[in-house]
Design an enzyme around this catalytic site. Structure first.
Site, mmCIF file in Angstrom:
data_model
loop_
_atom_site.group_PDB
_atom_site.id
_atom_site.type_symbol
_atom_site.label_atom_id
_atom_site.label_comp_id
_atom_site.label_asym_id
_atom_site.label_seq_id
_atom_site.Cartn_x
_atom_site.Cartn_y
_atom_site.Cartn_z
ATOM 1 N N LYS A 167 0.880 -1.184 0.000
ATOM 2 C CA LYS A 167 0.000 0.000 0.000
ATOM 3 C C LYS A 167 0.911 1.226 0.000
ATOM 4 O O LYS A 167 1.421 1.623 1.032
ATOM 5 C CB LYS A 167 -0.874 -0.020 1.263
ATOM 6 C CG LYS A 167 -2.207 0.702 1.130
ATOM 7 C CD LYS A 167 -2.110 2.183 0.984
ATOM 8 C CE LYS A 167 -1.778 2.947 2.241
ATOM 9 N NZ LYS A 167 -1.584 4.396 1.943
ATOM 10 N N GLU A 240 8.899 1.297 11.164
ATOM 11 C CA GLU A 240 10.006 2.202 10.824
ATOM 12 C C GLU A 240 9.408 3.603 10.844
ATOM 13 O O GLU A 240 8.698 3.995 9.926
ATOM 14 C CB GLU A 240 10.566 1.882 9.435
ATOM 15 C CG GLU A 240 11.117 0.475 9.265
ATOM 16 C CD GLU A 240 12.412 0.234 10.018
ATOM 17 O OE1 GLU A 240 12.992 1.212 10.530
ATOM 18 O OE2 GLU A 240 12.833 -0.928 10.112
ATOM 19 N N CYS A 274 13.690 10.694 6.953
ATOM 20 C CA CYS A 274 13.483 10.178 8.315
ATOM 21 C C CYS A 274 14.773 10.235 9.121
ATOM 22 O O CYS A 274 14.764 10.598 10.282
ATOM 23 C CB CYS A 274 12.941 8.761 8.267
ATOM 24 S SG CYS A 274 13.971 7.628 7.332
ATOM 25 N N GLU A 368 9.675 15.945 15.525
ATOM 26 C CA GLU A 368 10.193 15.819 14.162
ATOM 27 C C GLU A 368 9.680 16.992 13.328
ATOM 28 O O GLU A 368 8.473 17.200 13.226
ATOM 29 C CB GLU A 368 9.721 14.499 13.544
ATOM 30 C CG GLU A 368 10.307 14.245 12.167
ATOM 31 C CD GLU A 368 9.845 12.928 11.555
ATOM 32 O OE1 GLU A 368 8.639 12.620 11.640
ATOM 33 O OE2 GLU A 368 10.690 12.205 10.999
#
Ligand code: NAD
Length: 497
Positions: A167, A240, A274, A368
């Site tokens: 997906k 992750e 990331c 983040e």
């Protein structure tokens, strides 16, 4: 749960610039398509497992040749959906193909059945362990590296003998379809790799579809939802997730190299990496020279939509708002904008921003940011640098710049992160043998390398009795004398040594 947000073809509103239009793709399939895809994958998984290591290697390398041969086409598709410069898109595919190649060529060595020592008590047994496919793996991917990131799971899951239902992000459905279409051409037969497009609801449906493992890459917040959905069926997960990676600069470092690396790790891909650099801690005596050099580099860096721009737009409009909020909060709390500031956010682009002496409780330090901003703070010494780097709830990767190999080794050992790069950033990304994954809110489980192959396999232990044991304790009519002899030997072995 968010509504299905997949955008229709070629109308990525976020970028809103002259990037090439995405090719015409069908509408997203959505949650309703998931069950049939998983049922098909279940059949395909048997066929795929039956090919064995050699057959799968041939098939994976055929797919690899297609990806490598059509790299320009795939890069154009990435650029059309993310807006990133052509060169960055090409590099992303090159890195992904290196991993695919490694997984294809190492699966047999890592996973095949092998003998293990059977030990003194079971010396009459031949013992072996082999790693079998799990069956069907669901892979949910993000948009920031729409090829490299999901292929980190897909390549290793396929090489371990599983079928995959993928997906892709609702922002990069064309890339997902392209990958699955090329697979179908390169490996005719049952649908071992399928893409089902759609948004969060489609991802949630995949979590609940009875797959044998779900490999998720995306934000920590979504990772929690994925885990909760998977918990309903006890489906194991790999998460992750996000990062807030720190770069530490020791006073003895090559400051020009460190500044260049910070600029690349912080501003590259518009900071939408990331494991990019978000925080920099510099030993006080090197602080001003480092900041000056980084400032020069930041000022000569501009985003744009030309193929050779240093970096592209924010891929999603919501992210630009997050970046703006973090800059404003850092300045309101007393941080200093050395380069750029609130006006740097001019969606879809964000110019490089360097923030100095930012309080550690600011959003730009704790959350983040996922934008081209760098927080650069001075530290008393390397102990304080490690303490601050480790204070984050995230722990994906970290970097250390120092002229001393010994300092580097000590710091690498003390940093709470899944990977540490010394005198470079993202050094691990191009090393397929290295496992990748996080600590804390950055997630768990590993992709890449031998650990990445084993992540998608189930160890099965087999013992074969070669002869009757001289002291046989595994019987109902065990004789007292046998137990006595065994106890004596046991004490000789363990009570004294
Ligand atoms: P996201 O969490 O918004 O979405 C990721 C994927 O999850 C998408 O495919 C989305 O459709 C799907 N999803 C959304 N809601 C879901 C639900 N309820 N159930 C199942 N699936 C659902 O993340 P994003 O914005 O696409 O990607 C950016 C994030 O990904 C950043 O936090 C970044 O750090 C992280 N990331 C991590 C890595 C890594 O390897 N650790 C790599 C790349 C990106």
């Amino acid at each position: 749960m968010p509504p299905e947000t997949a955008k229709p073809t070629g109308t990525r509103g976020a970028v809103g610039t002259a990037v090439p239009a995405a090719p015409d793709h069908a509408a997203p399939e959505g949650p309703g398509a998931v069950a049939a895809a998983v049922a098909g994958a279940r059949v395909a998984a048997e066929w795929w497992a039956g090919l064995g290591f050699a057959g799968r290697r041939r098939a994976l390398l055929a797919w690899k040749r297609t990806l490598a041969g059509r790299i320009e086409e795939l890069a154009a598709q990435i650029r059309a959906e993310t807006g990133k410069p052509h060169g960055d898109a090409v590099l992303e595919v090159m890195l992904a193909v290196e991993h695919l190649d490694w997984a294809a060529k190492h699966a047999r060595t890592v996973l095949r059945r092998r003998r293990v020592p059977s030990g003194l008590l079971a010396a009459n047994q031949a013992a072996s362990v082999g790693y079998e496919p799990l069956g069907v793996i669901g892979v949910i991917g993000p948009w920031n590296y729409p090829v490299y990131t999901p292929l980190g799971s897909i390549s290793y899951a396929l090489a371990a003998g599983n079928a995959v239902v993928f997906k892709p992000s609702e922002h990069t459905p064309g890339v997902g379809r392209w990958l699955a279409d090329r697979w179908a051409e390169a490996v005719p037969g049952p649908a071992v790799l399928q893409a089902v497009t759609g948004g969060g609801e489609t991802g949630a449906a995949l979590c609940r579809a009875g797959v044998d493992k779900l490999a998720f890459t995306g934000s920590t917040a979504t990772g929690r939802k994925v885990m909760a959905a998977c918990a309903e069926t006890l489906t194991p997960v790999v998460v992750e997730a996000g990062g807030k990676d720190a770069l530490i600069v020791a006073a003895d470092a090559d400051l020009d190299a460190a500044a260049r690396a910070a600029a690349f790790g912080g501003f590259g891909n518009a900071g939408q990496t990331c494991a990019g650099v978000e925080r920099v801690y510099v030993e006080r005596s090197a602080y001003e020279p480092f900041l000056t050099r980084l400032g020069e580099l930041a000022k000569e860096t501009r985003p744009g939509d030309e193929p050779d721009a240093r970096y592209g737009p924010m891929t999603t409009p919501t992210q630009a708002a997050v970046v703006a909020a973090h800059i404003a909060d850092a300045i309101a709390k007393g941080g200093r904008a050395v380069v750029g500031g609130p006006a740097s956010v001019r969606p879809p682009y964000v110019d490089p921003v360097v923030l100095a002496e930012v309080p550690e409780d600011s959003l730009a330090v704790t959350e983040e940011t996922f934008g081209p901003t760098l927080v650069v703070n001075p530290v008393r010494d390397l102990d304080e640098a490690v303490e601050r780097a480790n204070a984050s709830r995230y722990g994906l990767a970290a970097s250390v710049f120092t002229g001393s190999g010994r300092t580097a080794a000590v710091l690498a050992g003390r940093l709470r992160a899944g990977a540490v790069s010394v005198n470079a950033v993202l050094g691990f990304a191009a090393v397929p043998a290295l496992p990748f994954g996080g600590v804390g809110d950055s997630g768990f489980g590993r992709i890449h390398g031998a650990d990445g192959l084993r992540e998608f396999a189930r160890p099965k232990s087999v013992t074969r009795q070669r002869f009757a044991a001289p002291i046989d304790l595994l019987r109902l009519d065990r004789r007292p004398a046998a137990l006595e002899r065994a106890s004596r030997l046991f004490k000789l072995r363990h009570a004294r040594g």
